[in-house]
Design a protein around this motif. Structure first.
Motif, short mmCIF file in Angstrom:
data_model
loop_
_atom_site.label_atom_id
_atom_site.label_comp_id
_atom_site.label_asym_id
_atom_site.label_seq_id
_atom_site.Cartn_x
_atom_site.Cartn_y
_atom_site.Cartn_z
N ILE A 5 0.82 -1.20 0.00
CA ILE A 5 0.00 0.00 0.00
C ILE A 5 0.86 1.26 0.00
O ILE A 5 0.45 2.31 -0.50
N THR A 6 2.06 1.18 0.57
CA THR A 6 3.03 2.29 0.57
C THR A 6 4.43 1.70 0.46
O THR A 6 4.63 0.51 0.73
N PRO A 7 5.42 2.52 0.11
CA PRO A 7 6.79 2.01 0.12
C PRO A 7 7.20 1.48 1.50
O PRO A 7 7.85 0.43 1.60
N PRO A 15 -3.13 10.04 -2.06
CA PRO A 15 -2.17 9.87 -3.16
C PRO A 15 -1.63 8.45 -3.26
O PRO A 15 -0.42 8.22 -3.32
N PHE A 16 -2.53 7.48 -3.29
CA PHE A 16 -2.11 6.08 -3.30
C PHE A 16 -2.90 5.31 -4.34
O PHE A 16 -4.05 5.62 -4.64
N VAL A 17 -2.25 4.26 -4.85
CA VAL A 17 -2.91 3.31 -5.74
C VAL A 17 -2.94 1.98 -5.01
O VAL A 17 -1.93 1.55 -4.44
N LEU A 18 -4.10 1.33 -5.00
CA LEU A 18 -4.27 0.09 -4.24
C LEU A 18 -4.13 -1.13 -5.15
O LEU A 18 -5.04 -1.43 -5.92
N GLN A 52 -4.08 -5.21 -5.89
CA GLN A 52 -4.95 -6.25 -5.35
C GLN A 52 -4.39 -6.88 -4.08
O GLN A 52 -5.17 -7.13 -3.13
N PRO A 53 -3.07 -7.17 -3.97
CA PRO A 53 -2.58 -7.73 -2.71
C PRO A 53 -2.85 -6.81 -1.51
O PRO A 53 -3.15 -7.30 -0.41
N ALA A 54 -2.75 -5.50 -1.70
CA ALA A 54 -3.04 -4.57 -0.60
C ALA A 54 -4.52 -4.60 -0.25
O ALA A 54 -4.90 -4.52 0.92
N ILE A 55 -5.39 -4.71 -1.27
CA ILE A 55 -6.82 -4.81 -1.01
C ILE A 55 -7.13 -6.09 -0.25
O ILE A 55 -7.95 -6.10 0.68
N ASP A 56 -6.48 -7.18 -0.61
CA ASP A 56 -6.68 -8.45 0.10
C ASP A 56 -6.27 -8.32 1.57
O ASP A 56 -6.92 -8.89 2.46
N LYS A 57 -5.20 -7.60 1.83
CA LYS A 57 -4.76 -7.41 3.21
C LYS A 57 -5.75 -6.55 3.99
O LYS A 57 -6.02 -6.81 5.17
N MET A 58 -6.30 -5.52 3.33
CA MET A 58 -7.32 -4.70 3.99
C MET A 58 -8.56 -5.53 4.29
O MET A 58 -9.19 -5.36 5.35
#
Length: 383
Positions: A270-272, A358-361, A363-369
């Motif tokens: 989701i972020t660096p 200012p972020f692009v989500l 799919q792995p980050a969406i799965d974690k959310m």
């Protein structure tokens, strides 16, 4: 965040307000009712929630009627309950939450975890503390809405939640004050309450986003990793999504600060900073989950609908009439979040401001959310 109105006159008021700007009524947030209320002085430091006036029940005409959909609540079972101001409200005016009059507690639910507050003898520290407390009250609101419990250091001396708000000016030169979390203790460097210093730190660290509420939501994520994952018996599921947290944390951070994130971080995180270590991935994802639900609630209370172009040329319209804090379907939240942030980012750019989100989500980050969503609902015992 919900929207609120003054019971005395119907004026829209903000979560942080201590007085109505129209009629001057004293305001206080009632955590047991989750609402900001006009107060009636009952004497001897005791206050009662004001009953709604006819003007606060009526919907304003035209545009404002569509915009401010919140009404002053009708009197209910707890409407005549009596309260005292939180000590930080009564003595320092850095809080606006109330404590039930029958409670022996001096501090409200939001202030109770405070262990060290800034040195108020230093000029400017009271203002910094007030900004810090505003962010922390929004954190507390979100945790209450999510149904998450908190143990303070008083209740659990070893791992209970506590806040230390420290300044480098009061620390030894060889002991820098670092914002962070350790076994329930969250330390915030009060320089973060200085917008100029915080922006300088954001630029120096090449961050897209850095706010006080962001710090609080990130650090509380570490607290809930301890309570929900480590103590909750969820390590196996966590590791399947986030990785093995037993990787040396100090070495991982040193490698991140020296070499930066991996080249493909945007495909997985989701972020660096989330790429530095599984603990940081969890905390960053947790913070963004809290950003999302609170912003969606705010948008819903203002009746914001967003049309979204689809690949086939048609347009979808988001429906804000749901409660993101109590929504079972996480995918529906994402379907509303993406067009909302696209629209608000576009509005910000029209004003020459940086993107709100200012972020692009990936799919792995969406799965974690989604995993955090399920974990929170299980902890709050919501089906």
């Amino acid at each position: 965040m919900k929207t609120f109105v003054c019971q005395s006159c119907g004026q829209p008021v903000f979560f942080e307000n201590t007085h109505c700007t129209r009629c001057g009524a004293v305001l206080g947030f009632l955590p047991d009712q989750m609402r900001l209320s006009a107060l009636v002085d009952a004497g001897d430091g005791i206050w009662a929630a004001a009953p709604p006036s006819p003007s606060s029940r009526a919907r304003p005409p035209g545009f404002l009627g569509r915009l401010f959909r919140t009404r002053a609540p009708e009197p209910g079972p707890g409407a005549t309950r009596h309260y005292r101001k939180c000590l930080n409200y009564a003595e320092h005016d850095v809080c606006n939450w109330m404590v039930p009059a029958e409670s022996p507690a001096r501090f409200c639910l939001a202030c109770a975890p405070n262990r060290i507050v800034p040195n108020l003898g230093r000029p400017g520290n009271l203002e910094k503390w007030a900004r810090i407390e505003r962010g922390k009250r929004r954190l507390a609101y979100g945790l209450l809405r999510l149904g998450l419990s908190v143990e303070t250091r008083h209740q659990n001396p070893e791992q209970g939640l506590a806040f230390d708000f420290l300044s480098s000016e009061d620390a030894p030169p060889d002991q820098p004050i670092m914002t962070g979390h350790a076994s329930g203790l969250i330390t915030i460097n009060i320089d973060e309450a200085d917008p100029a210093l915080r922006e300088r730190a954001r630029l120096d660290m090449d961050e897209r986003y850095r706010t006080l509420i962001g710090h609080f939501r990130h650090e509380i994520g570490h607290y809930y990793w301890d309570t929900l994952i480590l103590d909750g018996g969820r390590l196996e599921d966590f590791r399947a999504l986030f990785g093995n947290e037993q990787t040396d944390y100090g070495e991982a951070l040193q490698r991140y600060y020296e070499a930066g994130p991996p080249a493909d971080w945007q495909d997985r995180f989701i972020t660096p900073y989330a790429s530095a270590h599984p603990w940081e991935d969890w905390a960053e994802t947790w913070a963004h989950y809290m950003h999302m639900v609170d912003t969606l609630e705010t948008a819903g209370h203002f009746g914001i609908e967003v049309e979204w172009p689809l690949p086939d040329g048609s347009r979808a319209v988001s429906d804000p009439d749901f409660d993101p804090y109590d929504l079972k379907d996480f995918q529906l939240m994402i379907e509303h979040w993406l067009p909302l942030t696209y629209a608000i980012n576009s509005l910000n750019r029209s004003m020459g401001q940086q993107d709100l989100y200012p972020f692009v989500l990936p799919q792995p980050a969406i799965d974690k959310m989604a995993y955090i969503h399920r974990t929170i609902r299980a902890a709050a015992k919501r089906s």
